[in-house]
Each structure stands twice: as structure tokens, then as C-alpha cells.
Design an enzyme around this catalytic site. Structure first.
Site, PDB file in Angstrom:
ATOM      1  CG  ASP A 186      -1.664   1.269   1.463  1.00 34.23           C
ATOM      2  OD1 ASP A 186      -1.643   2.133   0.562  1.00 34.23           O
ATOM      3  OD2 ASP A 186      -2.286   1.414   2.531  1.00 34.23           O
ATOM      4  CD  GLU A 208      -4.738   3.735  -2.451  1.00 33.22           C
ATOM      5  OE1 GLU A 208      -5.587   4.507  -1.966  1.00 33.22           O
ATOM      6  OE2 GLU A 208      -3.601   4.105  -2.781  1.00 33.22           O
ATOM      7  CG  ASP A 245      -9.193   4.490   1.290  1.00 29.00           C
ATOM      8  OD1 ASP A 245      -8.778   5.216   2.216  1.00 29.00           O
ATOM      9  OD2 ASP A 245      -8.433   3.802   0.578  1.00 29.00           O
ATOM     10  CE  LYS A 260      -1.423   7.225  -3.563  1.00 24.97           C
ATOM     11  NZ  LYS A 260      -1.994   6.318  -2.565  1.00 24.97           N
TER      12      LYS A 260
HETATM   13  P1  ADP Z   1      -2.912   7.408   3.162  1.00 31.82           P
HETATM   14  O1  ADP Z   1      -3.655   6.215   2.691  1.00 31.82           O
HETATM   15  O2  ADP Z   1      -3.265   8.634   2.422  1.00 31.82           O
HETATM   16  O3  ADP Z   1      -1.458   7.202   3.257  1.00 31.82           O
HETATM   17  P2  ADP Z   1      -3.819   6.889   5.866  1.00 31.82           P
HETATM   18  O4  ADP Z   1      -4.936   5.988   5.569  1.00 31.82           O
HETATM   19  O5  ADP Z   1      -2.650   6.347   6.552  1.00 31.82           O
HETATM   20  O6  ADP Z   1      -3.393   7.738   4.617  1.00 31.82           O
HETATM   21  O7  ADP Z   1      -4.428   8.099   6.709  1.00 31.82           O
HETATM   22  C1  ADP Z   1      -3.638   9.154   7.092  1.00 31.82           C
HETATM   23  C2  ADP Z   1      -4.513  10.258   7.576  1.00 31.82           C
HETATM   24  O8  ADP Z   1      -5.301   9.785   8.665  1.00 31.82           O
HETATM   25  C3  ADP Z   1      -3.712  11.424   8.099  1.00 31.82           C
HETATM   26  O9  ADP Z   1      -4.224  12.625   7.562  1.00 31.82           O
HETATM   27  C4  ADP Z   1      -3.928  11.346   9.588  1.00 31.82           C
HETATM   28  O10 ADP Z   1      -3.932  12.623  10.191  1.00 31.82           O
HETATM   29  C5  ADP Z   1      -5.283  10.725   9.698  1.00 31.82           C
HETATM   30  N1  ADP Z   1      -5.480  10.062  10.984  1.00 31.82           N
HETATM   31  C6  ADP Z   1      -4.813   9.009  11.484  1.00 31.82           C
HETATM   32  N2  ADP Z   1      -5.251   8.713  12.729  1.00 31.82           N
HETATM   33  C7  ADP Z   1      -6.227   9.611  13.007  1.00 31.82           C
HETATM   34  C8  ADP Z   1      -7.075   9.846  14.144  1.00 31.82           C
HETATM   35  N3  ADP Z   1      -6.990   9.106  15.241  1.00 31.82           N
HETATM   36  N4  ADP Z   1      -7.957  10.877  14.074  1.00 31.82           N
HETATM   37  C9  ADP Z   1      -8.044  11.643  12.965  1.00 31.82           C
HETATM   38  N5  ADP Z   1      -7.284  11.477  11.879  1.00 31.82           N
HETATM   39  C10 ADP Z   1      -6.383  10.475  11.892  1.00 31.82           C
HETATM   40 MG    MG Z   2      -4.489   4.692   1.953  1.00 34.78          MG
END
Ligand code: ADP
Ligand code: MG
Length: 579
Positions: free
Chosen positions: A8, A147, A170, A70
Site C-alpha cells: 500500500d 486501493e 476510504d 503521491k
Molecule cells: P494514506 O492512505 O493517504 O497514506 P492513511 O490511511 O494512513 O493515509 O491516513 C492518514 C490520515 O489519517 C492522516 O491525515 C492522519 O492525520 C489521519 N489520521 C490518522 N489517525 C487519526 C485519528 N486518530 N484521528 C483523525 N485522523 C487520523
Molecule cells: Mg491509503
């Protein structure tokens, strides 16, 4: 047999997994973490490092770190990093290289094959950029997987045997994707996908940073232009506060001074209600893709049996509430929303490698965009160019091959220019040009000579176009892959060489490196007396590192960790294991 890994490659966080006989499992990174921040750092010595250490380093040295690249995949934009410039493909390649090496350490053997995920809404160029990034990292990309499809596969694998219609929701750091998926008889059929390529948790964080500055009479735009250190630290503070507000009602954001120092920091208290008020207008943008996905799947909201939450931003209570309001039921999060995409990619990797555990699972996906060619239309006696004529409609199940017949418009027209576009606009100017080529050898004669144009769209979302002059059977084939505006073969080779030149830190050093970066950040935030204490611990740690004595290093590590857990409790968990 050489393992195939599932990756991922996220905007904010990335993860790598593999399929075991009992199901997909995450592969830990060098810090023991399950997810790896998609942040690349480059220190003064020209050494690159990726993940939690780079994310810490970014707070102090934003100029020496790159993140969120990205978002620029498949564009001409480059990003500055430590005085050099990098393409988004190269930076993604460095993240992939780190994940690859984690997998190699885990398996104790080389790993060169991977399934990599991308947002369903990624266009042809962005997909090819993802494949190029894999190649830069020394990986053969066996499959590009959407995804949300990956997430559905993970659920499908874990909960086979239940016939259901799922909506995969998502919301990650930078993108929003929605897919409607049907599960029946061991088959997983994606019915539709839609999304927004620039909507995610980062938007909430940045809007929070802007509002916090506003509350103390400052402008975010101005601060961004004039005090980048202040902004970098403020955004990091807001990121922590935002996540805290998912569990608690209030959080304090400390606004540093122009130099990014906390000596005269201004404390601003933000409530969950504040955050939700600011986030609401951003979150409103999820409506349209959801409506479109439902319409394309010919589904009503009531026909959705379950809404599955994926992506870190779905931890926000506001998001959960909004989804519940929209669908009239509680959404599900049985699998960890940060991990589910990588897990699904690992199952897909198993399908590619024909692993026993997944023999029965059949997966079909859809083309997320309409694909077609430019045509001219007659209006009265007038011939007007620039119209888009679809060959493959969006959300058609793939792989797919469709042919359509076109005719020449002028007498003795000996060639036909085929311009291939992707998009939903009626005019080509609203769509994305994927490639063009000429079909020559059309026999002389009146207008109306026939040419068949066949579009073949494969499982990776990569398009091949073939034109056949009907009267002579002459064929011209054009693989958009090779001619798209993405990186050419030569550019990929050059990037591979460039990236190989960059030294990488040995894996064993990752823990120390992360610890140092975190301690340096915390150091700046502390009042004088605690600073002195941490300074001493840091000196001891660095001296310990010099000795290269594992026992001494471990002792200093522990002391530092205890200090940090007391004085930086909100600090990021490098392992990403916290819920
Ligand atoms: P990506 O797939 O884009 O890499 P993720 O699925 O890992 O991203 O999500 C990352 C986002 O989730 C970030 O913007 C982060 O701030 C948010 N995030 C992670 N944990 C929390 C939480 N407990 N509360 C609010 N937002 C969160
Ligand atoms: Mg993601």
C-alpha cells in the site's frame, strides 16, 4: 519460491504485507512498526532515510524532507529536497525501496516482485508513474490494484461465504475513494468506483492550522511564505491535536515563534466542536463521489449492506457520524483501517503467485474512467473537431476489449489521427490526452473509409489501442504505456542510477536514528530545566553510539525512551501500532 509482496503506497503512510497459508499479514519495518510514513529525508551527508525518522526530521528541517509527493504522481512537478530536485516517482521509489528492504530482511532473501495499490481514481498517467516508481525501487510491478478493491479483497478473504453489497469508504491523508463491491459465491465484483484525488486528512490538518493562526490574528498564507519553520511545526502540532480530538474533547496547539521555537509559544485550545466546524465544508466533498458511485452501480443507499471504513481519517468521530447519517447504519471497521489495503494487496499478490490460500477467490474490477477518441461532428455543412467519443464507458468491468468503427471525413484522406482521451467531458479539452498516433495507408477514395478502433484495457488499468483499416486489414497498434507523458524507459533507467547513488542508512541504525530525530524535536519544545536533562541524555546516547557497544547503546536508548514517554506523550508512535 520467491515471495510476492503486496504494498500500500499511501500519501501519508505505506505498508507492506504478504500472504501466509492462514491469511495476509503485515511485514514489520525496521522499527518494528506496521506502517511506514511516506516521508523521505536527506541529511547533509547525502544519506536518505524513510519513515518515522524522516517524519520527525521534517519538523526541524522541512527543507531536507519530502512528503505528500503521491499527490504529484504522473505530473511534471518536481520536489526540492536537500538542495536537489526529485520527481514524485523517484521519491515514491525511495519509499518502495525501504519497504522492499524490510521485506527482504523479513524473508531473508531478495524480493523483486510486488503488487502495488493506487487510488481507484488514479488516471492512466498516475498508474504508469506508480509502475515506474516500482521499477526505480528494483521491483517488478506484477499488478496495480485499486486501493478500495484491495480493501474489499481483505474483507472478502476474511469473511468469505457471505453474499453482500459493500461500500468501501476510504479517506486517507490525501485522497478519498469510494467503491461499491458485490461479494457472492467466492467472487468479488467491483461495481463502481469514484473519488477525489485531493481530499483527505491533510486537508483537515491544514485547515486547522490556518484557523488556529487566524485565532491569534495571523495569516496562514503569509506564514507559509515567510516563516516555513513556524508552519512546519504548527502543522505537526495540529496533526497531533487532530488525532487527539478523535478521542478527547479538547486539545492544545502550541504556536511557535517565527523561528519555530517554543520559548514564547502561544497556546491555543481547540475543541472537537471547533475542528468539526472547520472540517465540515471539506467533508461535504465526499457526497458527490458517493452519489456517482451509487448511480454507476445502479444501487440505492438502502441496498448497501455494509459500509466499510478504510484510511486513517475515518477515525474522526465526525466522519463516522456523517457516514451513519448518510446510510442509516453504523459503518464497519473490523480490520484496521491503516492496514487493510496492504492486506488486500498481499492477497492479490497470492493470486498472482497462485498461492494455495486463495485458490477460490475471483476478483473483477472496473475501469474508473471513460476512455475514447476525439471525433469531428457535422453541424449543418460545418465540420467541428474536438468532440469526445467514448469507446469504453466508465465502470465497465475489466479486463475489457471494445471496438468501434469510425470513418474518414474528407475525400482521399489517406491517414487518420487517433487521439486517445480519458475523462467524462463531452469535449476533449475537458479530458486527459493519453496518447495519439496516426493510421496511414488508407486507400484513396471518397470520405467514409472505415477504420476500426479497438481499446483493450487490462487488469492494471493500462490501455492498448489498435486501429484497423477495414478495407485493407492493415493494423496499427499503440500501447499507451510507452507513449504516455510519463517517464520513458531511459528516464526510468536514469532514475534508477540516480537513486542507487544515494546512500541509505543501514537498517540496524533505523531505531537510533528515529530516537535521535524525535529527541531533537522534543528538545526544542521543552523548558530550560528539562532541556538540560534531555541534553544530557542525548549526549550520553551519542557517546554510547560511538562506543558501538550494544549493551551501552541499549541502556541509553531506554533512558531516552523513558524520558520521551513522560515529556512527549503525544509524540507519534513510530510503530504505528497504536489504535
Ligand atoms: P494514506 O492512505 O493517504 O497514506 P492513511 O490511511 O494512513 O493515509 O491516513 C492518514 C490520515 O489519517 C492522516 O491525515 C492522519 O492525520 C489521519 N489520521 C490518522 N489517525 C487519526 C485519528 N486518530 N484521528 C483523525 N485522523 C487520523
Ligand atoms: Mg491509503
Amino acid at each position: 519460491m520467491e515471495p510476492i509482496i503486496g504494498i500500500d503506497l499511501g500519501t501519508t503512510n505505506s505498508a507492506v504485507a504478504h500472504l501466509t497459508p492462514t491469511g495476509p499479514e503485515l511485514i514489520p519495518n525496521s522499527l518494528g512498526g506496521r506502517v511506514t510514513p511516506s516521508v523521505v529525508g536527506l541529511d547533509e551527508s547525502g544519506t536518505v532515510f524513510v519513515g518515522a525518522a524522516a517524519r520527525e526530521f521534517q519538523v526541524l528541517r522541512p527543507d531536507r524532507c519530502a512528503a505528500l509527493f503521491k499527490r504529484y504522481m504522473g505530473t511534471d512537478r518536481t520536489l526540492p529536497l536537500g538542495g536537489k530536485t526529485f520527481t514524485p516517482e523517484e521519491l515514491s521509489g525511495l519509499v518502495l525501496r525501504a519497504l522492499k528492504s524490510d521485506a527482504e530482511a523479513f524473508f531473508g532473501q531478495p524480493v523483486t516482485r510486488a503488487v502495488i495499490t493506487c487510488p481507484a481514481y488514479f488516471n492512466d498517467r498516475q498508474r504508469k508513474a506508480t509502475i515506474a516508481a516500482g521499477r526505480i525501487a528494483g521491483l517488478t510491478v506484477e499488478r496495480i490494484l485499486n486501493e478500495p478493491t484491495a480493501a474489499a479483497i481483505a474483507y472478502g478473504f476474511h469473511e468469505a461465504g457471505q453474499d453482500r453489497r459493500l461500500l468501501i469508504f476510504d479517506l486517507g491523508g490525501g485522497t478519498f475513494d469510494v467503491s461499491i463491491v458485490e461479494l457472492f459465491d467466492g467472487t468479488l465484483e467491483v461495481r463502481s468506483s469514484a473519488g477525489e484525488t485531493s481530499l483527505g486528512g491533510e486537508d483537515f490538518t491544514r485547515s486547522m492550522a490556518a484557523r488556529v493562526l487566524e485565532m491569534i490574528g495571523m495569516s496562514f498564507e503569509r506564514a507559509e511564505a515567510t516563516t516555513p519553520l513556524l508552519v512546519a511545526r504548527l502543522v505537526q502540532q495540529c496533526e497531533v491535536a487532530k488525532c487527539r480530538l478523535s478521542r478527547e474533547e479538547t486539545a492544545v496547539v502550541r504556536v511557535p515563534d517565527a523561528a519555530g521555537e517554543f520559548k514564547n509559544a502561544k497556546d491555543v485550545t481547540v475543541t472537537r466542536e471547533n475542528l468539526e466546524t472547520w472540517a465540515n465544508p471539506i467533508l461535504a466533498r465526499i457526497e458527490l463521489p458517493i452519489r456517482r458511485a451509487l448511480a454507476d452501480a445502479k444501487s440505492t443507499r438502502d441496498q448497501i449492506n455494509e459500509v466499510i471504513l478504510v484510511g486513517g481519517a475515518t477515525r474522526m468521530p465526525l466522519v463516522i457520524r456523517r457516514v451513519k447519517e448518510m446510510f442509516g447504519k453504523d459503518p464497519h471497521r473490523r480490520l484496521n483501517p491503516d492496514e487493510v489495503v496492504a492486506l488486500g494487496a498481499a492477497v492479490q499478490a497470492g493470486l498472482v503467485g497462485r498461492a494455495g490460500a486463495v485458490e477460490d477467490l475471483v476478483v473483477t474490477d472496473v475501469a474508473p474512467f471513460t476512455l475514447g477518441v476525439e471525433v469531428a461532428k457535422h453541424f449543418g455543412g460545418d465540420l467541428q473537431n474536438g468532440f469526445f467519443d467514448p469507446v469504453i464507458d466508465r465502470n465497465t468491468t475489466i479486463p475489457v476489449s471494445r471496438v468501434k468503427r469510425y470513418t474518414t471525413v474528407a475525400p482521399n484522406q489517406r491517414s487518420l489521427a487517433v487521439k486517445v482521451y480519458q475523462g467524462e467531458g463531452r469535449k476533449v479539452t475537458d479530458n486527459l490526452l493519453l496518447g495519439e498516433f496516426d493510421v496511414g495507408g488508407i486507400p484513396a477514395g471518397p470520405a467514409g473509409q472505415e477504420v476500426d478502433i479497438r481499446f483493450t484495457y487490462d487488469m492494471n488499468g493500462v490501455l492498448e489501442v489498435e486501429a484497423t483499416v477495414v478495407s485493407t486489414k492493415r493494423k496499427v497498434t499503440h500501447v499507451i504505456a510507452r507513449h504516455a507523458k510519463g517517464l520513458t524507459e531511459e528516464q526510468v533507467r536514469r532514475a534508477v542510477r540516480e537513486m542507487e547513488k544515494l546512500k541509505a542508512h543501514p537498517r540496524e541504525e533505523a531505531v537510533n536514528r528515529f530516537l535521535l530525530a524525535r529527541a531533537e524535536r522534543v528538545f526544542k519544545e521543552l523548558p530550560a530545566d528539562l532541556r538540560r536533562a534531555l541534553g544530557e541524555l542525548l549526549d550520553g546516547f551519542e557517546a554510547g553510539l560511538e562506543t558501538r557497544d550494544p549493551e551501552a547503546i541499549a541502556k541509553h536508548q531506554e533512558a531516552l525512551n523513558i524520558f520521551l514517554s513522560l515529556h512527549d506523550p503525544a509524540g507519534d508512535d513510530p510503530t504505528g501500532n497504536a489504535e
